[in-house]
Design a protein around this motif. Structure first.
Motif, PDB file in Angstrom:
ATOM      1  N   VAL A  50       0.672  -1.259   0.063  1.00 38.22           N
ATOM      2  CA  VAL A  50       0.255  -0.060  -0.062  1.00 38.22           C
ATOM      3  C   VAL A  50       0.987   1.241   0.021  1.00 38.22           C
ATOM      4  O   VAL A  50       0.808   2.059  -0.797  1.00 38.22           O
ATOM      5  CB  VAL A  50      -0.963   0.081   1.225  1.00 38.22           C
ATOM      6  CG1 VAL A  50      -1.831   1.253   1.197  1.00 38.22           C
ATOM      7  CG2 VAL A  50      -1.967  -1.073   1.011  1.00 38.22           C
ATOM      8  N   TRP A  51       1.741   1.427   1.079  1.00 37.58           N
ATOM      9  CA  TRP A  51       2.459   2.457   1.078  1.00 37.58           C
ATOM     10  C   TRP A  51       3.397   2.607  -0.065  1.00 37.58           C
ATOM     11  O   TRP A  51       3.731   3.788  -0.703  1.00 37.58           O
ATOM     12  CB  TRP A  51       3.129   3.008   2.491  1.00 37.58           C
ATOM     13  CG  TRP A  51       4.422   2.054   2.853  1.00 37.58           C
ATOM     14  CD1 TRP A  51       4.391   1.227   3.496  1.00 37.58           C
ATOM     15  CD2 TRP A  51       5.865   2.390   2.425  1.00 37.58           C
ATOM     16  NE1 TRP A  51       5.498   0.751   3.759  1.00 37.58           N
ATOM     17  CE2 TRP A  51       6.383   1.323   2.995  1.00 37.58           C
ATOM     18  CE3 TRP A  51       6.289   3.153   1.512  1.00 37.58           C
ATOM     19  CZ2 TRP A  51       7.945   1.038   2.752  1.00 37.58           C
ATOM     20  CZ3 TRP A  51       7.770   3.046   0.904  1.00 37.58           C
ATOM     21  CH2 TRP A  51       8.569   1.857   1.821  1.00 37.58           C
TER      22      TRP A  51
ATOM     23  N   ILE B 243       1.722   3.798  -3.411  1.00 36.33           N
ATOM     24  CA  ILE B 243       1.313   5.099  -3.169  1.00 36.33           C
ATOM     25  C   ILE B 243       2.623   5.990  -3.596  1.00 36.33           C
ATOM     26  O   ILE B 243       2.468   6.890  -4.152  1.00 36.33           O
ATOM     27  CB  ILE B 243       0.665   5.581  -2.001  1.00 36.33           C
ATOM     28  CG1 ILE B 243      -0.757   4.805  -1.952  1.00 36.33           C
ATOM     29  CG2 ILE B 243       0.389   7.107  -1.980  1.00 36.33           C
ATOM     30  CD1 ILE B 243      -1.276   4.907  -0.477  1.00 36.33           C
ATOM     31  N   GLU B 244       3.477   5.739  -2.973  1.00 32.30           N
ATOM     32  CA  GLU B 244       4.957   6.261  -2.829  1.00 32.30           C
ATOM     33  C   GLU B 244       5.239   6.235  -4.526  1.00 32.30           C
ATOM     34  O   GLU B 244       5.696   7.251  -4.937  1.00 32.30           O
ATOM     35  CB  GLU B 244       5.934   5.643  -2.155  1.00 32.30           C
ATOM     36  CG  GLU B 244       7.406   6.363  -1.942  1.00 32.30           C
ATOM     37  CD  GLU B 244       7.317   7.839  -1.540  1.00 32.30           C
ATOM     38  OE1 GLU B 244       7.935   8.594  -1.847  1.00 32.30           O
ATOM     39  OE2 GLU B 244       6.440   8.069  -0.466  1.00 32.30           O
TER      40      GLU B 244
ATOM     41  N   THR C 204       3.226   8.283  -6.875  1.00 31.62           N
ATOM     42  CA  THR C 204       3.185   9.809  -6.582  1.00 31.62           C
ATOM     43  C   THR C 204       4.626  10.422  -6.843  1.00 31.62           C
ATOM     44  O   THR C 204       4.822  11.884  -7.126  1.00 31.62           O
ATOM     45  CB  THR C 204       2.491  10.212  -5.647  1.00 31.62           C
ATOM     46  OG1 THR C 204       3.315   9.707  -4.470  1.00 31.62           O
ATOM     47  CG2 THR C 204       1.066   9.903  -5.568  1.00 31.62           C
TER      48      THR C 204
ATOM     49  N   VAL D  31      -3.146  12.242  -0.481  1.00 35.17           N
ATOM     50  CA  VAL D  31      -3.774  11.453  -1.566  1.00 35.17           C
ATOM     51  C   VAL D  31      -4.893  11.015  -1.539  1.00 35.17           C
ATOM     52  O   VAL D  31      -5.367  10.193  -0.802  1.00 35.17           O
ATOM     53  CB  VAL D  31      -2.782  10.173  -2.166  1.00 35.17           C
ATOM     54  CG1 VAL D  31      -3.196   9.308  -3.232  1.00 35.17           C
ATOM     55  CG2 VAL D  31      -1.072  10.653  -2.229  1.00 35.17           C
TER      56      VAL D  31
ATOM     57  N   LEU E 273      -8.529   8.988  -1.501  1.00 30.27           N
ATOM     58  CA  LEU E 273      -8.352   7.631  -1.536  1.00 30.27           C
ATOM     59  C   LEU E 273      -8.591   6.749  -2.705  1.00 30.27           C
ATOM     60  O   LEU E 273      -8.230   5.679  -2.908  1.00 30.27           O
ATOM     61  CB  LEU E 273      -9.705   7.064  -0.498  1.00 30.27           C
ATOM     62  CG  LEU E 273     -10.020   5.597  -0.157  1.00 30.27           C
ATOM     63  CD1 LEU E 273      -8.414   4.859   0.551  1.00 30.27           C
ATOM     64  CD2 LEU E 273     -11.033   5.317   0.721  1.00 30.27           C
TER      65      LEU E 273
ATOM     66  N   ALA F 271      -5.187   6.454  -4.423  1.00 29.99           N
ATOM     67  CA  ALA F 271      -4.409   5.607  -3.762  1.00 29.99           C
ATOM     68  C   ALA F 271      -4.827   4.184  -4.000  1.00 29.99           C
ATOM     69  O   ALA F 271      -4.004   3.143  -4.325  1.00 29.99           O
ATOM     70  CB  ALA F 271      -4.567   5.880  -2.341  1.00 29.99           C
TER      71      ALA F 271
ATOM     72  N   HIS G 154      -3.752   3.069  -7.598  1.00 30.51           N
ATOM     73  CA  HIS G 154      -2.135   2.743  -7.515  1.00 30.51           C
ATOM     74  C   HIS G 154      -2.011   1.415  -7.006  1.00 30.51           C
ATOM     75  O   HIS G 154      -1.322   0.630  -7.695  1.00 30.51           O
ATOM     76  CB  HIS G 154      -1.330   3.741  -6.781  1.00 30.51           C
ATOM     77  CG  HIS G 154      -1.214   5.078  -7.331  1.00 30.51           C
ATOM     78  ND1 HIS G 154      -1.094   5.417  -8.501  1.00 30.51           N
ATOM     79  CD2 HIS G 154      -1.445   6.303  -6.738  1.00 30.51           C
ATOM     80  CE1 HIS G 154      -0.821   6.841  -8.759  1.00 30.51           C
ATOM     81  NE2 HIS G 154      -1.143   7.299  -7.570  1.00 30.51           N
TER      82      HIS G 154
ATOM     83  N   VAL H 292      -8.113   1.160   1.603  1.00 30.63           N
ATOM     84  CA  VAL H 292      -7.819   0.794   0.102  1.00 30.63           C
ATOM     85  C   VAL H 292      -8.369  -0.440  -0.385  1.00 30.63           C
ATOM     86  O   VAL H 292      -8.965  -0.884  -1.610  1.00 30.63           O
ATOM     87  CB  VAL H 292      -6.077   0.951  -0.093  1.00 30.63           C
ATOM     88  CG1 VAL H 292      -5.793  -0.075  -1.224  1.00 30.63           C
ATOM     89  CG2 VAL H 292      -5.900   2.416  -0.158  1.00 30.63           C
TER      90      VAL H 292
END
Length: 577
Positions: free
Chosen positions: A73-74, A77-78, A81, A206, A208, A211, A214, A242
């Protein structure tokens, strides 16, 4: 009873120490589980109306690959973006990458406003401890935050220091720090999670749906590389939201087992909250276990070794109250919640083993220790003796260090400890269960590349690179077992996952060729034709042949337009996002 799905391949490979019967080429699946494995007798016995029969000529069917350590997840997102700085080996190249992002933003929006974030920053581009001074010189007034490739530090511009209000006098529960220069002012080097969180709190939000988009895209990419599952060793916000949003429109393309982080020096109230999260689940994701970080990383000086490194660092745990760590592991063990402890330095690994020896294991699954980047000989037999799973990420050794020891990690900890780095071969030889993962986005995502690296001890795509600790090479059979049998054992699911046998869940990977017949270089490019999760097929390459059997027809009806045929063949693929 008819099967829902029958797969016919050239070979079934379980990655057992001894090869299985060459006559086994067919698997029947019903209600998400394997009901039969055998030869040509299977279709006539198990097929009928409603059975989907897929032929993959020349292909090999294996248990579905599971990445035993990732951060979907992170990480998604990382990476969705921020700027990917992987492969940039000079500060000038990093600055050029940032400049290109700003130029693109100017063309698109007419200004340079807003944050620039990045990840995979190679700490070796700096001469000494990293600073953000040059970011301020090149990009005055622009908030730039770059995550190092071990994900345990940030290098930020002076604009970020001003925006966040960092002073260098901040104190933390763990050994996080805001580095300062001779003048006492922050240099822009932000070390470890609690300090990093001060910066993350100012990142642009960001939405939802963005996110979730992604994450869904990344999970599809993971499935296309052969993964049917992964162990997410975190459950940071917005993970639950998410996963639920993705599942509102369809199934995840693979299973996700999430283990929330228990912060360093946290209280019993926090532990109770993590324990309560164990009830959370969706169709293909669930929370199971708890993650600890006993130390940080050697690259930034926050790992816990018995002796300090050459800079006098890497000598303290993140849990400044080690007795609190011991109590927390006991708390979760008594509630049948298995733990995974991040321990990079030898003293962190030793302490984690000592604690597990005292507490014993949770009944449902064994405790595990992750990373163990450098450990002495006397710790090797303790993993098997105590039943502790060793979690290793081969690409950390092959892609973050170098054989000539010119890299930051090697220089800091010194040649003796470097020689004891990432001891995959030695742990296996001492009988340990070794579960292999990527640590994505910190490591390479494609399991085929990571498994090839484990056999070569160098990046599979860099044939001229010298191997790192070549004595730690493992075989192809051992490598693939590390992403099939071992993750299942680590999750307490050895009786239901990680094998192709009746009664097991139908999580499978279809490779164009048997990985065991290929060189590591060939394995890295071995096409994944399909993956199967819970009996549902997700196609990734050339469509298989659909074979008609008595009482079962899958061929197009006469006169069916080509477009309609293609659409009907896409139905299974589009069941997952």
């Amino acid at each position: 009873m008819n099967a829902d799905l029958i797969l016919h391949v050239a070979r079934i490979e379980n990655f057992d120490p001894a090869p299985g019967p060459a006559t086994d080429t067919v698997v029947a699946v019903r209600d998400g589980r394997i009901v039969a494995v055998g030869g040509d007798e299977i279709p006539s016995r198990w097929s009928g109306a409603g059975t989907e029969v897929l032929d993959f000529p020349g292909a090999t069917l294996t248990p579905g690959l599971t990445d035993a350590h990732a951060h979907p997840v992170w990480g998604a997102i990382e990476t969705g973006t921020g700027l990917d700085l992987d492969g940039l080996t000079t500060a000038d190249a990093v600055h050029a990458h940032i400049a290109a992002r700003l130029a693109d933003r100017h063309r698109t929006h007419g200004d340079h406003a807003g944050w620039v974030t990045g990840f995979n920053l190679d700490i070796n581009v700096f001469d000494g401890e990293p600073t953000g001074h040059r970011l301020g010189q090149h990009f005055p007034g622009v908030p730039v935050s770059l995550m190092t490739r071990d994900a345990h530090s940030l290098v930020v511009s002076p604009a970020v220091i001003d925006l966040v209000g960092l002073t260098g006098a901040e104190t933390f529960d763990d050994n996080s720090r805001v580095a300062t220069g001779p003048d006492g002012r922050p240099t822009g080097f932000i070390v470890e999670l609690q300090a990093m969180d001060l910066v993350f709190a100012h990142y642009p939000a960001v939405p939802l749906p963005v996110a979730a988009g992604h994450v869904a895209a990344r999970l599809r990419e993971f499935a296309a590389t052969g993964l049917t599952g992964l162990h997410a060793l975190d459950f940071t916000a917005p993970s639950e939201e998410v996963y639920r949003l993705i599942e509102a429109d369809g199934d995840l393309p693979l299973r996700v087992r999430c283990s929330p982080l228990v912060p360093a020096d946290s209280t019993r109230a926090v532990w109770e909250g993590v324990a309560a999260q164990q009830a959370l689940a969706g169709r293909r994701w669930h929370v199971a276990g708890a993650k600890f970080m006993l130390d940080g990383t050697a690259d930034n000086g926050s790992a816990w070794f018995e002796h300090p490194d050459l800079l006098g660092q890497n000598r303290r745990p993140l849990w400044t109250n080690v007795e609190g760590y011991r109590e927390a592991v006991r708390f979760f063990t008594e509630r049948d919640i298995p733990t995974a402890t991040h321990a990079i330095g030898d003293q962190a690994v030793r302490t984690a083993l000592d604690v597990i020896e005292e507490t014993g294991h949770a009944p449902s699954a064994p405790h595990r220790i992750e990373h163990l980047e450098s450990i002495p000989d006397d710790l090797l037999p303790r993993f098997a003796a105590l039943g502790v799973v060793a979690g290793l990420q081969p690409a950390h050794a092959t892609r973050m260090t170098s054989a000539d020891q010119s890299d930051n990690w090697s220089r800091r900890i010194g040649p003796q400890r470097v020689a004891h780095g990432w001891r995959t071969r030695d742990l296996l030889d001492h009988g340990a269960v070794v579960a292999l993962g990527s640590d994505w986005p910190i490591g390479v995502a494609d399991p085929r590349a990571g498994l090839a690296d484990a056999q070569l001890r160098r990046p599979v795509d860099e044939p001229d690179t010298a191997p790192v600790q070549p004595g730690q090479r493992i075989t192809a059979r051992e490598a693939y077992a590390g992403m099939t049998h071992a993750p299942a054992a680590a999750a307490g699911s050895a009786a239901t996952l990680g094998r192709i046998a009746p009664g097991y869940l139908a999580d499978l990977t279809v490779f164009a060729r048997n990985p065991l017949d290929l060189t590591p270089e060939q394995q890295a490019a071995n096409p994944v034709l399909a993956t199967v999760v819970d009996g549902s097929v997700l196609h990734h390459a050339t469509r298989p042949q659909r074979t008609s059997h008595p009482g079962h027809a899958t061929s197009p009806r006469p006169g069916t337009p080509p477009q309609q045929t293609a659409q009907s063949q896409r139905t299974t693929q589009e069941r997952t996002p």
